[in-house]
Design an enzyme around this catalytic site. Structure first.
Site, PDB file in Angstrom:
ATOM      1  N   HIS A  97       0.770  -0.866   0.270  1.00  9.89           N
ATOM      2  CA  HIS A  97       0.140   0.791  -0.548  1.00  9.89           C
ATOM      3  C   HIS A  97       0.539   1.436   0.283  1.00  9.89           C
ATOM      4  O   HIS A  97       0.642   2.000  -0.517  1.00  9.89           O
ATOM      5  CB  HIS A  97      -0.906   0.341   1.302  1.00  9.89           C
ATOM      6  CG  HIS A  97      -1.883  -0.718   1.197  1.00  9.89           C
ATOM      7  ND1 HIS A  97      -3.150  -0.885   0.190  1.00  9.89           N
ATOM      8  CD2 HIS A  97      -2.226  -2.090   1.692  1.00  9.89           C
ATOM      9  CE1 HIS A  97      -3.571  -1.822   0.497  1.00  9.89           C
ATOM     10  NE2 HIS A  97      -3.535  -2.853   1.362  1.00  9.89           N
ATOM     11  N   ASP A 103       3.559   6.143  -4.826  1.00  9.53           N
ATOM     12  CA  ASP A 103       3.763   6.132  -6.670  1.00  9.53           C
ATOM     13  C   ASP A 103       2.135   7.403  -7.234  1.00  9.53           C
ATOM     14  O   ASP A 103       1.376   7.591  -7.182  1.00  9.53           O
ATOM     15  CB  ASP A 103       2.514   4.968  -7.334  1.00  9.53           C
ATOM     16  CG  ASP A 103       2.680   4.814  -8.669  1.00  9.53           C
ATOM     17  OD1 ASP A 103       2.664   6.235  -9.359  1.00  9.53           O
ATOM     18  OD2 ASP A 103       2.911   4.201  -9.849  1.00  9.53           O
ATOM     19  N   ARG A 106       0.030   7.752 -10.384  1.00  3.75           N
ATOM     20  CA  ARG A 106      -1.343   5.962 -10.147  1.00  3.75           C
ATOM     21  C   ARG A 106      -2.491   7.092  -9.668  1.00  3.75           C
ATOM     22  O   ARG A 106      -3.101   7.285  -9.774  1.00  3.75           O
ATOM     23  CB  ARG A 106      -0.478   5.332  -9.683  1.00  3.75           C
ATOM     24  CG  ARG A 106      -1.567   4.538  -9.652  1.00  3.75           C
ATOM     25  CD  ARG A 106      -0.993   3.530  -8.484  1.00  3.75           C
ATOM     26  NE  ARG A 106      -2.485   2.655  -7.406  1.00  3.75           N
ATOM     27  CZ  ARG A 106      -2.689   3.328  -6.288  1.00  3.75           C
ATOM     28  NH1 ARG A 106      -1.957   3.960  -5.382  1.00  3.75           N
ATOM     29  NH2 ARG A 106      -3.283   2.055  -5.444  1.00  3.75           N
ATOM     30  N   GLY A 130     -11.727  -3.491  -4.805  1.00  2.00           N
ATOM     31  CA  GLY A 130     -10.085  -3.320  -3.651  1.00  2.00           C
ATOM     32  C   GLY A 130      -9.509  -2.734  -3.818  1.00  2.00           C
ATOM     33  O   GLY A 130      -9.078  -2.004  -4.392  1.00  2.00           O
ATOM     34  N   GLU A 153     -12.608  -4.614   0.207  1.00  2.98           N
ATOM     35  CA  GLU A 153     -12.019  -5.433   0.353  1.00  2.98           C
ATOM     36  C   GLU A 153     -11.433  -6.911   0.534  1.00  2.98           C
ATOM     37  O   GLU A 153     -12.261  -6.556   2.212  1.00  2.98           O
ATOM     38  CB  GLU A 153     -11.250  -4.003   0.802  1.00  2.98           C
ATOM     39  CG  GLU A 153      -9.317  -4.124   1.218  1.00  2.98           C
ATOM     40  CD  GLU A 153      -8.658  -4.530   0.221  1.00  2.98           C
ATOM     41  OE1 GLU A 153      -8.950  -4.364  -0.903  1.00  2.98           O
ATOM     42  OE2 GLU A 153      -7.862  -5.688   0.531  1.00  2.98           O
ATOM     43  N   GLU A 182     -15.834 -11.057  -5.466  1.00  3.16           N
ATOM     44  CA  GLU A 182     -16.928 -12.328  -6.343  1.00  3.16           C
ATOM     45  C   GLU A 182     -18.043 -12.463  -5.310  1.00  3.16           C
ATOM     46  O   GLU A 182     -18.895 -13.645  -5.450  1.00  3.16           O
ATOM     47  CB  GLU A 182     -15.899 -13.518  -6.189  1.00  3.16           C
ATOM     48  CG  GLU A 182     -14.628 -13.619  -7.354  1.00  3.16           C
ATOM     49  CD  GLU A 182     -13.356 -12.738  -7.382  1.00  3.16           C
ATOM     50  OE1 GLU A 182     -14.091 -11.752  -5.988  1.00  3.16           O
ATOM     51  OE2 GLU A 182     -13.104 -12.651  -7.658  1.00  3.16           O
ATOM     52  N   GLU A 196      -8.594  -0.370  -9.391  1.00  4.30           N
ATOM     53  CA  GLU A 196      -6.796   0.066  -9.663  1.00  4.30           C
ATOM     54  C   GLU A 196      -6.871  -1.679  -9.929  1.00  4.30           C
ATOM     55  O   GLU A 196      -6.469  -2.118  -8.733  1.00  4.30           O
ATOM     56  CB  GLU A 196      -6.261   1.157  -8.745  1.00  4.30           C
ATOM     57  CG  GLU A 196      -4.903   1.409  -9.134  1.00  4.30           C
ATOM     58  CD  GLU A 196      -3.422   0.369  -8.769  1.00  4.30           C
ATOM     59  OE1 GLU A 196      -4.089  -1.285 -10.080  1.00  4.30           O
ATOM     60  OE2 GLU A 196      -2.903  -0.043  -8.023  1.00  4.30           O
ATOM     61  N   GLU A 205      -1.297 -11.322 -12.341  1.00  2.00           N
ATOM     62  CA  GLU A 205      -2.146 -11.049 -11.180  1.00  2.00           C
ATOM     63  C   GLU A 205      -3.828 -11.633 -10.868  1.00  2.00           C
ATOM     64  O   GLU A 205      -4.445 -11.946 -10.708  1.00  2.00           O
ATOM     65  CB  GLU A 205      -2.483  -9.889 -10.314  1.00  2.00           C
ATOM     66  CG  GLU A 205      -1.028  -9.733  -9.272  1.00  2.00           C
ATOM     67  CD  GLU A 205      -1.046  -8.072  -8.896  1.00  2.00           C
ATOM     68  OE1 GLU A 205      -2.203  -7.876  -8.676  1.00  2.00           O
ATOM     69  OE2 GLU A 205       0.194  -7.619  -8.711  1.00  2.00           O
TER      70      GLU A 205
HETATM   71  N1  GJV Z   1     -11.685  -8.682  -4.141  1.00  2.00           N
HETATM   72  C1  GJV Z   1     -11.632  -7.912  -3.307  1.00  2.00           C
HETATM   73  N2  GJV Z   1     -10.631  -6.863  -2.787  1.00  2.00           N
HETATM   74  C2  GJV Z   1      -9.735  -7.498  -3.947  1.00  2.00           C
HETATM   75  C3  GJV Z   1     -10.135  -8.252  -5.016  1.00  2.00           C
HETATM   76  C4  GJV Z   1     -11.271  -9.552  -4.996  1.00  2.00           C
HETATM   77  N3  GJV Z   1     -11.330 -10.121  -6.066  1.00  2.00           N
HETATM   78  N4  GJV Z   1      -8.622  -8.443  -5.358  1.00  2.00           N
HETATM   79  C5  GJV Z   1      -7.573  -7.303  -5.210  1.00  2.00           C
HETATM   80  N5  GJV Z   1      -7.982  -7.382  -4.442  1.00  2.00           N
HETATM   81  N6  GJV Z   1      -3.635  -2.958  -9.215  1.00  2.00           N
HETATM   82  N7  GJV Z   1      -2.169  -4.879  -9.108  1.00  2.00           N
HETATM   83  C6  GJV Z   1      -7.724  -5.931  -3.685  1.00  2.00           C
HETATM   84  C7  GJV Z   1      -6.192  -6.463  -2.637  1.00  2.00           C
HETATM   85  O1  GJV Z   1      -6.371  -6.918  -1.629  1.00  2.00           O
HETATM   86  C8  GJV Z   1      -5.741  -5.248  -2.491  1.00  2.00           C
HETATM   87  O2  GJV Z   1      -5.850  -4.806  -1.696  1.00  2.00           O
HETATM   88  C9  GJV Z   1      -5.998  -4.635  -3.917  1.00  2.00           C
HETATM   89  O3  GJV Z   1      -7.037  -5.025  -4.396  1.00  2.00           O
HETATM   90  C10 GJV Z   1      -4.951  -4.440  -5.314  1.00  2.00           C
HETATM   91  C11 GJV Z   1      -4.876  -3.263  -6.388  1.00  2.00           C
HETATM   92  C12 GJV Z   1      -3.788  -3.187  -6.383  1.00  2.00           C
HETATM   93  N8  GJV Z   1      -2.746  -4.251  -7.775  1.00  2.00           N
HETATM   94  C13 GJV Z   1      -2.883  -4.587  -8.181  1.00  2.00           C
END
Ligand code: GJV
Length: 416
Positions: A97, A103, A106, A130, A153, A182, A196, A205
């Site tokens: 985080h 960043d 972003r 998220g 989250e 989901e 994001e 990911e």
């Molecule tokens: N449901 C809830 N939170 C999520 C999920 C999901 N399916 N997938 C990811 N997160 N840009 N690559 C949350 C995760 O825990 C994190 O806090 C954030 O989304 C990712 C954000 C940046 N990652 C990325």
């Protein structure tokens, strides 16, 4: 006696079962289908094993195989293909985080999207999927007047998010919901789904899958997706420093010939892509090309299994073609008719972001000249077992005025 027996056992080929289909993309690779039994002769690297199927031998991706006889209840078959414990565990601590919030490109882009749409956000229902520490949700609450922001989250960071929302006086508008998107239940559909979700090379990911599922379930007809579209950009490039550091190094360190280690170096440093590469615009050998474009309204989860793109580059200056560099852009459409689109560009001509760029090294550098053409295609194949991973396959042809044409193919696992 004892030792000999152990050694014999170690050298004996082991029988593995294919967990899914695999189509060879190089001449040294072996195709197989789900359920095939393969004899693994040599685990030459962590990712590619030397194996035999019906008398034919070649490289196979290790992650597609399971030791024969490893049944349900075995450690490997119990492993979660989404690795959610590890994934959400890592987002439960501050490290990532801090990286994302630090960043500025972003975070300021998301803020800019809210600011430039603040009038139209009035009385709208927003989902921030998220939300992490809740930054985007709090931008919405502070800079616009939505009727409701659902901040979703799944990681344990959510406990702190609640507190931050309160601390910043946003609790009237922002409802923090703990859990995976989901499994989410909401009392209503939303007007705007903001997230994001982008990973390295855009898709890594595969958080985008969660966003698409939430879209199909919770976005009202005519609702808006932020980002609204995304593209993966590619450019042929020089990477002389990296090449020198990892490969040329072995030519004559301390006056000694270490070149026998070069095949090992290639295997170790150039098999997988290099994340966190910051390419100097001067090292781009041509203008970049968008190879894959996602329309966030129409793309389907099944489309993510295999994304294909083509490229055609015209070399603009003589140089050494060491590899390809990839990055992404995302666009946020305006809520107003004719309003300006906001873009986040993670490429070499924009301010650097925490994603940086991704470098794919060729096995051998190639001298190229002004006017040469490099064309070919790219395939992003999602790992059928490990759902957050993918393999990037590049195929290229160089048409040069001075030399014959050269072609090449290389597959890069990210990471399995
Ligand atoms: N449901 C809830 N939170 C999520 C999920 C999901 N399916 N997938 C990811 N997160 N840009 N690559 C949350 C995760 O825990 C994190 O806090 C954030 O989304 C990712 C954000 C940046 N990652 C990325």
């Amino acid at each position: 006696m004892q030792t000999e027996k152990v050694e014999e056992e170690e050298d004996a080929p082991e029988e593995y079962v294919a967990l899914c289909d695999f189509t060879a993309s190089g001449s040294e690779q072996l195709s197989f289908i789900t359920g095939d039994k393969l004899l693994v002769h040599n685990k030459s690297s962590a990712d590619w094993w030397w194996a035999e199927l019906q008398g034919v031998i070649g490289y196979v991706p290790a992650s597609y195989l399971r030791l024969d006889g490893a049944e349900e209840g075995d450690d490997t078959s119990l492993e979660d293909p989404w690795q959610d414990d590890e994934y959400f565990g890592s987002y439960g601590t501050l490290r990532l985080h801090l990286e994302m919030l630090s960043d500025r490109s972003r975070t300021e882009t998301y803020r800019q999207v809210i600011v430039s749409n603040s009038a139209s956000l009035r009385d709208k229902v927003v989902m921030d999927l998220g939300c992490g520490t809740g930054i985007i949700s709090m931008f919405c609450a502070q800079l616009a007047k939505p009727s409701m922001v659902y901040a979703v989250e799944a990681s344990s960071m959510v406990e702190h998010t609640r507190q931050l929302v309160k601390q910043n006086g946003c609790e009237e508008v922002v409802t923090v919901l703990q859990g995976r998107a989901e499994e989410l239940e909401l009392p209503e559909q939303v007007d705007i789904l903001v997230s994001e979700w982008m990973g390295n090379c855009l898709l890594f990911e595969f958080m985008v899958e969660s966003v698409l599922l939430a879209r199909d379930r919770w976005l009202r007809d005519g609702g808006v997706m932020w980002p609204s579209s995304a593209a993966l950009a590619l450019v042929p490039c020089q990477a002389d420093n990296y090449y020198t550091e990892k490969m040329a190094f072995w030519e004559r360190p301390y006056g000694l010939d270490f070149t026998p280690l070069q095949p090992l170096a290639q295997q170790e440093f150039f098999t997988k892509p290099k994340f966190s590469h910051l390419i100097d615009p001067e090292d781009c050998l041509s203008a970049p090309c968008d190879v894959i474009c996602l329309n966030m309204y129409t793309v389907q989860v099944r489309d993510l299994e295999e994304m294909k793109g083509e490229f055609q580059f015209c070399v603009e200056k003589p140089g050494i073609f060491h590899g390809f560099t990839a990055w992404f852009t995302v666009q946020f459409e305006s809520l107003e008719m004719g309003g300006a689109t906001v873009e986040l560009n993670t490429g070499p001509n924009s301010d650097p972001t925490h994603w940086k760029q991704t470098l794919f090294m060729l096995d051998r550098p190639i001298q190229v000249y002004t006017g040469d053409s490099i064309h070919g295609n790219i395939v992003l194949r999602r790992n059928p077992v490990w759902r957050r991973h993918m393999t990037v396959m590049l195929h290229w042809n160089i048409n040069s005025n001075t030399d014959d044409c050269q072609a090449g193919t290389k597959s890069f696992p990210m990471w399995r």
